[in-house]
Design an enzyme around this catalytic site. Sequence first.
Site, PDB file in Angstrom:
ATOM      1  N   ARG A   1     -29.432  90.984  -9.204  1.00 11.27           N
ATOM      2  CA  ARG A   1     -30.864  90.714  -9.074  1.00 11.27           C
ATOM      3  C   ARG A   1     -31.104  89.208  -9.002  1.00 11.27           C
ATOM      4  O   ARG A   1     -30.434  88.433  -9.663  1.00 11.27           O
ATOM      5  CB  ARG A   1     -31.631  91.323 -10.242  1.00 11.27           C
ATOM      6  CG  ARG A   1     -31.745  92.831 -10.171  1.00 11.27           C
ATOM      7  CD  ARG A   1     -32.461  93.393 -11.385  1.00 11.27           C
ATOM      8  NE  ARG A   1     -31.542  94.087 -12.268  1.00 11.27           N
ATOM      9  CZ  ARG A   1     -31.861  94.528 -13.495  1.00 11.27           C
ATOM     10  NH1 ARG A   1     -33.070  94.304 -13.971  1.00 11.27           N
ATOM     11  NH2 ARG A   1     -30.973  95.149 -14.226  1.00 11.27           N
TER      12      ARG A   1
ATOM     13  N   GLY B   1     -26.425  90.723 -19.689  1.00 12.63           N
ATOM     14  CA  GLY B   1     -25.585  91.794 -19.163  1.00 12.63           C
ATOM     15  C   GLY B   1     -25.729  91.842 -17.664  1.00 12.63           C
ATOM     16  O   GLY B   1     -25.970  90.825 -17.018  1.00 12.63           O
TER      17      GLY B   1
ATOM     18  N   ASN C   1     -30.738 108.051 -21.726  1.00 11.61           N
ATOM     19  CA  ASN C   1     -31.092 107.022 -20.742  1.00 11.61           C
ATOM     20  C   ASN C   1     -30.826 107.621 -19.372  1.00 11.61           C
ATOM     21  O   ASN C   1     -29.681 107.648 -18.905  1.00 11.61           O
ATOM     22  CB  ASN C   1     -30.274 105.752 -20.958  1.00 11.61           C
ATOM     23  CG  ASN C   1     -30.716 104.605 -20.058  1.00 11.61           C
ATOM     24  OD1 ASN C   1     -31.525 104.782 -19.149  1.00 11.61           O
ATOM     25  ND2 ASN C   1     -30.166 103.427 -20.291  1.00 11.61           N
TER      26      ASN C   1
ATOM     27  N   HIS D   1     -36.228  94.490 -21.587  1.00  9.30           N
ATOM     28  CA  HIS D   1     -35.159  94.407 -22.601  1.00  9.30           C
ATOM     29  C   HIS D   1     -35.732  94.421 -24.020  1.00  9.30           C
ATOM     30  O   HIS D   1     -35.083  93.992 -24.978  1.00  9.30           O
ATOM     31  CB  HIS D   1     -34.298  93.146 -22.416  1.00  9.30           C
ATOM     32  CG  HIS D   1     -33.354  93.221 -21.259  1.00  9.30           C
ATOM     33  ND1 HIS D   1     -32.972  92.111 -20.548  1.00  9.30           N
ATOM     34  CD2 HIS D   1     -32.713  94.275 -20.695  1.00  9.30           C
ATOM     35  CE1 HIS D   1     -32.132  92.464 -19.568  1.00  9.30           C
ATOM     36  NE2 HIS D   1     -31.976  93.779 -19.648  1.00  9.30           N
TER      37      HIS D   1
ATOM     38  N   GLU E   1     -29.172  99.264 -28.522  1.00 12.37           N
ATOM     39  CA  GLU E   1     -30.429  99.857 -28.088  1.00 12.37           C
ATOM     40  C   GLU E   1     -30.501 101.338 -28.430  1.00 12.37           C
ATOM     41  O   GLU E   1     -31.571 101.858 -28.774  1.00 12.37           O
ATOM     42  CB  GLU E   1     -30.587  99.654 -26.578  1.00 12.37           C
ATOM     43  CG  GLU E   1     -30.752  98.196 -26.177  1.00 12.37           C
ATOM     44  CD  GLU E   1     -30.555  97.968 -24.695  1.00 12.37           C
ATOM     45  OE1 GLU E   1     -31.551  97.744 -24.000  1.00 12.37           O
ATOM     46  OE2 GLU E   1     -29.391  98.006 -24.240  1.00 12.37           O
TER      47      GLU E   1
ATOM     48  N   ARG F   1     -35.117 106.184 -23.448  1.00 12.72           N
ATOM     49  CA  ARG F   1     -35.430 104.840 -22.996  1.00 12.72           C
ATOM     50  C   ARG F   1     -36.327 104.976 -21.772  1.00 12.72           C
ATOM     51  O   ARG F   1     -35.983 105.633 -20.792  1.00 12.72           O
ATOM     52  CB  ARG F   1     -34.171 104.079 -22.606  1.00 12.72           C
ATOM     53  CG  ARG F   1     -34.498 102.669 -22.125  1.00 12.72           C
ATOM     54  CD  ARG F   1     -33.485 102.136 -21.153  1.00 12.72           C
ATOM     55  NE  ARG F   1     -33.884 100.807 -20.673  1.00 12.72           N
ATOM     56  CZ  ARG F   1     -33.396 100.262 -19.585  1.00 12.72           C
ATOM     57  NH1 ARG F   1     -32.518 100.899 -18.843  1.00 12.72           N
ATOM     58  NH2 ARG F   1     -33.802  99.062 -19.215  1.00 12.72           N
TER      59      ARG F   1
ATOM     60  N   ILE G   1     -22.196  90.051 -21.440  1.00 12.18           N
ATOM     61  CA  ILE G   1     -21.755  88.679 -21.244  1.00 12.18           C
ATOM     62  C   ILE G   1     -21.943  87.882 -22.524  1.00 12.18           C
ATOM     63  O   ILE G   1     -21.068  87.117 -22.941  1.00 12.18           O
ATOM     64  CB  ILE G   1     -22.525  88.022 -20.080  1.00 12.18           C
ATOM     65  CG1 ILE G   1     -22.266  88.762 -18.766  1.00 12.18           C
ATOM     66  CG2 ILE G   1     -22.149  86.552 -19.939  1.00 12.18           C
ATOM     67  CD1 ILE G   1     -23.159  88.301 -17.624  1.00 12.18           C
TER      68      ILE G   1
END
Length: 396
Positions: free
Chosen positions: A244, A213, A9, A186, A382, A98, A332
Amino acid sequence: MTDAILVVNAGSTSVKFAAYAMSATGNAARSLPVLCRGRIDSMQGDPHFVVKNEAGKPLAAHEWGEGHAIDHKTALHFIITWLEANLADMKVVAAGHRVVLGGTRFEAPTRIEGDVLDYLESLAVMEPSHQTFNVRGARALAEAFPGLPQVACFDTSFHRTMPEVAQVYALPQDVRDAGVRHWGYHGISYDYISRQVPKFAPRARRVVAAHLGGGASMCAMLDGRSVETTMGFGAISGLPMATRSGDVPAAALFYLLRQKLFDDAALEKMLYERAGLLGLSGISGDMRVLQESTDPRAVAATNCFVYAMAKYAGAYAAVLGGLDAFVFTAGIGEHSAPVRAALCGKLAWFGVKLDAQANASGGPRISTPDSSVSVWVIPTDEELMIAQHTLALVRE
């Protein structure tokens, strides 16, 4: 000799990685044992490398020194060289990346060959915060290890099963032809979750999953396929996130530009880096910090986050024609019992009944046996999903 798949990543100033062992008769549908995970951070000014084993125990660290800068090629060459020199008889035989955006061309993971990277790089204008660096990592690895097979896995691919009415915006044909559509993100995480749900709730057809997250989104899935998701054209819309904004009316953005409070670059930076939970609270974008604070602004920011989820959950239940299961995942979602409890409270009208003790202990099931909707905490993975897709394509 242990053949291994490297999952990469690549970001603007960091490279995260994980290595997975593959046997000669390995099956891509099964879990691949993780050998280690690590990262190189602060590549542009103070690069440092750290790697840990599958249990999270540090294996090694390396620093280049403050004021030193390295590029992605140097970073990836160091990672593979270190892995093959320090993990007994290990050989990296393939790499999976990714990549945020696959565009209309790639609705599934793909081998990186021919003009694939050129096409993916052309999409960076749509998603500049991640795409450029994801592609740069793949190019750098190809330069450092020219014969190494590489695979790209896309955050957008899982959502290509959404019905056309969910993928289009009410814009003129020429604008839609330019690539403006509901992409969704996602997807690698939701792909993984869609494969885990049947293990926990085998009869659940109508599922809403919340990947919560630093980036946060929700996805409505019918029989394991995406039919709606909160992130839209870019990875900024939908739920408020750490920094964001989530949903903001276009008219408000036009107003800020007309008032010359921002130019386009400054506006984009504000929406991505100074908004969300950070913008709402003025304290932090980290939910852990907000939950430990008694400041009313922290409470208000958390309430806004939960409210947005409740609003989308209701909408997605309508899209699905009902709801059988709800899944929390990512940082989270997996670790914040108060957020889970708050959302379940707002979904009580739908027959959700929270098991407070199970929620406090992290599940996996956090709803009572008589809850009309079963509620679960399922950790996402992931990296493993990318490794499995990479193995499948390499084995072809």
